[in-house]
Design a protein around this motif. Structure first.
Motif, PDB file in Angstrom:
ATOM      1  N   LEU A   7     -34.938 -31.528  29.299  1.00  0.00           N
ATOM      2  CA  LEU A   7     -34.744 -30.275  30.021  1.00  0.00           C
ATOM      3  C   LEU A   7     -35.927 -30.060  30.943  1.00  0.00           C
ATOM      4  CD1 LEU A   7     -33.247 -27.563  30.463  1.00  0.00           C
ATOM      5  CD2 LEU A   7     -34.594 -26.657  28.549  1.00  0.00           C
ATOM      6  N   ALA A   8     -35.651 -29.792  32.226  1.00  0.00           N
ATOM      7  CA  ALA A   8     -36.726 -29.547  33.190  1.00  0.00           C
ATOM      8  C   ALA A   8     -36.977 -28.056  33.355  1.00  0.00           C
ATOM      9  CB  ALA A   8     -36.389 -30.162  34.544  1.00  0.00           C
ATOM     10  N   GLY A   9     -35.902 -27.266  33.413  1.00  0.00           N
ATOM     11  CA  GLY A   9     -36.090 -25.838  33.609  1.00  0.00           C
ATOM     12  C   GLY A   9     -34.822 -25.142  34.036  1.00  0.00           C
ATOM     13  N   PHE A  10     -34.992 -23.911  34.522  1.00  0.00           N
ATOM     14  CA  PHE A  10     -33.879 -23.056  34.888  1.00  0.00           C
ATOM     15  C   PHE A  10     -34.035 -22.584  36.323  1.00  0.00           C
ATOM     16  CE2 PHE A  10     -34.447 -22.912  30.376  1.00  0.00           C
ATOM     17  CZ  PHE A  10     -33.152 -23.068  29.912  1.00  0.00           C
ATOM     18  N   ILE A  11     -32.937 -22.575  37.035  1.00  0.00           N
ATOM     19  CA  ILE A  11     -32.916 -22.139  38.418  1.00  0.00           C
ATOM     20  C   ILE A  11     -32.013 -20.917  38.501  1.00  0.00           C
ATOM     21  CG2 ILE A  11     -32.526 -22.818  40.811  1.00  0.00           C
ATOM     22  CD1 ILE A  11     -34.531 -24.640  39.186  1.00  0.00           C
ATOM     23  N   GLN A  47     -38.275 -20.084  45.465  1.00  0.00           N
ATOM     24  CA  GLN A  47     -39.562 -19.497  45.111  1.00  0.00           C
ATOM     25  C   GLN A  47     -39.805 -19.877  43.658  1.00  0.00           C
ATOM     26  OE1 GLN A  47     -40.417 -15.529  46.366  1.00  0.00           O
ATOM     27  NE2 GLN A  47     -39.398 -15.827  48.332  1.00  0.00           N
ATOM     28  N   GLN A  48     -40.966 -20.412  43.397  1.00  0.00           N
ATOM     29  CA  GLN A  48     -41.279 -20.970  42.094  1.00  0.00           C
ATOM     30  C   GLN A  48     -42.199 -20.046  41.307  1.00  0.00           C
ATOM     31  OE1 GLN A  48     -43.060 -24.857  42.439  1.00  0.00           O
ATOM     32  NE2 GLN A  48     -42.054 -25.500  40.561  1.00  0.00           N
ATOM     33  N   PHE A  49     -41.925 -19.906  40.005  1.00  0.00           N
ATOM     34  CA  PHE A  49     -42.750 -19.092  39.127  1.00  0.00           C
ATOM     35  C   PHE A  49     -43.912 -19.895  38.564  1.00  0.00           C
ATOM     36  CE2 PHE A  49     -38.549 -16.950  38.627  1.00  0.00           C
ATOM     37  CZ  PHE A  49     -38.906 -15.766  39.243  1.00  0.00           C
ATOM     38  N   ALA A  50     -44.986 -19.198  38.213  1.00  0.00           N
ATOM     39  CA  ALA A  50     -46.175 -19.816  37.625  1.00  0.00           C
ATOM     40  C   ALA A  50     -46.222 -19.527  36.129  1.00  0.00           C
ATOM     41  CB  ALA A  50     -47.430 -19.252  38.287  1.00  0.00           C
ATOM     42  N   ASP A  51     -47.014 -20.320  35.425  1.00  0.00           N
ATOM     43  CA  ASP A  51     -47.309 -20.067  34.012  1.00  0.00           C
ATOM     44  C   ASP A  51     -46.046 -19.866  33.182  1.00  0.00           C
ATOM     45  OD1 ASP A  51     -50.010 -20.127  34.812  1.00  0.00           O
ATOM     46  OD2 ASP A  51     -49.917 -17.990  35.310  1.00  0.00           O
ATOM     47  N   THR A  52     -45.080 -20.743  33.343  1.00  0.00           N
ATOM     48  CA  THR A  52     -43.818 -20.619  32.616  1.00  0.00           C
ATOM     49  C   THR A  52     -43.971 -21.132  31.186  1.00  0.00           C
ATOM     50  OG1 THR A  52     -43.141 -22.765  33.464  1.00  0.00           O
ATOM     51  CG2 THR A  52     -42.411 -20.829  34.701  1.00  0.00           C
ATOM     52  N   PRO A  53     -43.174 -20.618  30.264  1.00  0.00           N
ATOM     53  CA  PRO A  53     -43.277 -21.063  28.877  1.00  0.00           C
ATOM     54  C   PRO A  53     -42.953 -22.553  28.734  1.00  0.00           C
ATOM     55  CG  PRO A  53     -41.898 -19.104  29.057  1.00  0.00           C
ATOM     56  CD  PRO A  53     -42.196 -19.572  30.446  1.00  0.00           C
ATOM     57  N   TYR A  54     -43.692 -23.227  27.889  1.00  0.00           N
ATOM     58  CA  TYR A  54     -43.454 -24.619  27.518  1.00  0.00           C
ATOM     59  C   TYR A  54     -43.499 -25.577  28.712  1.00  0.00           C
ATOM     60  CZ  TYR A  54     -41.764 -21.912  23.614  1.00  0.00           C
ATOM     61  OH  TYR A  54     -41.655 -20.998  22.611  1.00  0.00           O
ATOM     62  N   GLU A 119     -45.789 -37.069  31.373  1.00  0.00           N
ATOM     63  CA  GLU A 119     -46.873 -36.922  30.394  1.00  0.00           C
ATOM     64  C   GLU A 119     -47.089 -35.466  29.974  1.00  0.00           C
ATOM     65  OE1 GLU A 119     -48.661 -36.104  34.360  1.00  0.00           O
ATOM     66  OE2 GLU A 119     -47.178 -37.496  33.627  1.00  0.00           O
ATOM     67  N   LEU A 120     -46.506 -34.509  30.699  1.00  0.00           N
ATOM     68  CA  LEU A 120     -46.679 -33.092  30.388  1.00  0.00           C
ATOM     69  C   LEU A 120     -45.442 -32.556  29.649  1.00  0.00           C
ATOM     70  CD1 LEU A 120     -48.123 -31.851  33.810  1.00  0.00           C
ATOM     71  CD2 LEU A 120     -49.386 -32.499  31.734  1.00  0.00           C
ATOM     72  N   GLY A 121     -45.653 -31.507  28.875  1.00  0.00           N
ATOM     73  CA  GLY A 121     -44.538 -30.851  28.200  1.00  0.00           C
ATOM     74  C   GLY A 121     -44.004 -31.664  27.036  1.00  0.00           C
ATOM     75  N   ALA A 122     -42.781 -31.331  26.655  1.00  0.00           N
ATOM     76  CA  ALA A 122     -42.132 -32.020  25.537  1.00  0.00           C
ATOM     77  C   ALA A 122     -41.889 -33.473  25.879  1.00  0.00           C
ATOM     78  CB  ALA A 122     -40.792 -31.343  25.223  1.00  0.00           C
ATOM     79  N   ALA A 123     -41.969 -34.317  24.875  1.00  0.00           N
ATOM     80  CA  ALA A 123     -41.723 -35.744  25.088  1.00  0.00           C
ATOM     81  C   ALA A 123     -40.270 -35.952  25.511  1.00  0.00           C
ATOM     82  CB  ALA A 123     -42.015 -36.532  23.827  1.00  0.00           C
TER      83      ALA A 123
END
Length: 127
Positions: A7-11, A47-54, A119-123
């Motif tokens: 999972l990369a994220g939500f749009i 527009q991109q958010f900062a400091d998102t969870p996980y 290398e970042l976030g969940a494997a």
């Protein structure tokens, strides 16, 4: 050959004439700040958010279709991931610039995008 995905994220897709106002609303609603007002390119407005969870990617996107929320799955091989998901029942809708728009068997749209920082976030899952 094996590939990886996760999972990369939500749009948040917004059919709006005022992307700034839409992003400001969602930033306030989610308790986030906007990291980049102009994260898109000539053919897309984000527009991109900062400091998102996980470490998940969260963006507001200006669209022509009805407003909705969709998720992105990131993969190091987007074609292999599209094929894997087709075997599970998804359908390819369109290839847009550098990602696949897919549709789940239940009708939800989602995208497969190129993995940016494995290398970042969940494997990532290995398939």
């Amino acid at each position: 050959m094996a590939h990886r995905s996760r999972l990369a994220g939500f749009i948040i897709d917004c059919n709006t004439g005022d992307l700034d106002a839409a992003a400001d609303f969602w930033a306030g609603a989610l308790g986030m700040r906007i990291a980049e007002r102009h994260a898109g390119d000539d053919t897309a407005e984000y527009q991109q958010f900062a400091d998102t969870p996980y470490g998940l990617d969260a963006e507001v996107q200006k669209v022509e279709h009805p407003s909705r929320v969709h998720l992105d799955i990131e993969a190091d091989d987007i074609d292999a991931e599209a094929e894997r998901l087709e075997k599970l029942g998804a359908k390819k809708v369109a290839f847009v610039k550098r990602w696949w728009v897919m549709e789940a068997p239940t009708g939800q749209r989602f995208c497969i995008v190129r993995m940016k920082h494995p290398e970042l976030g969940a494997a990532p899952n290995v398939w």
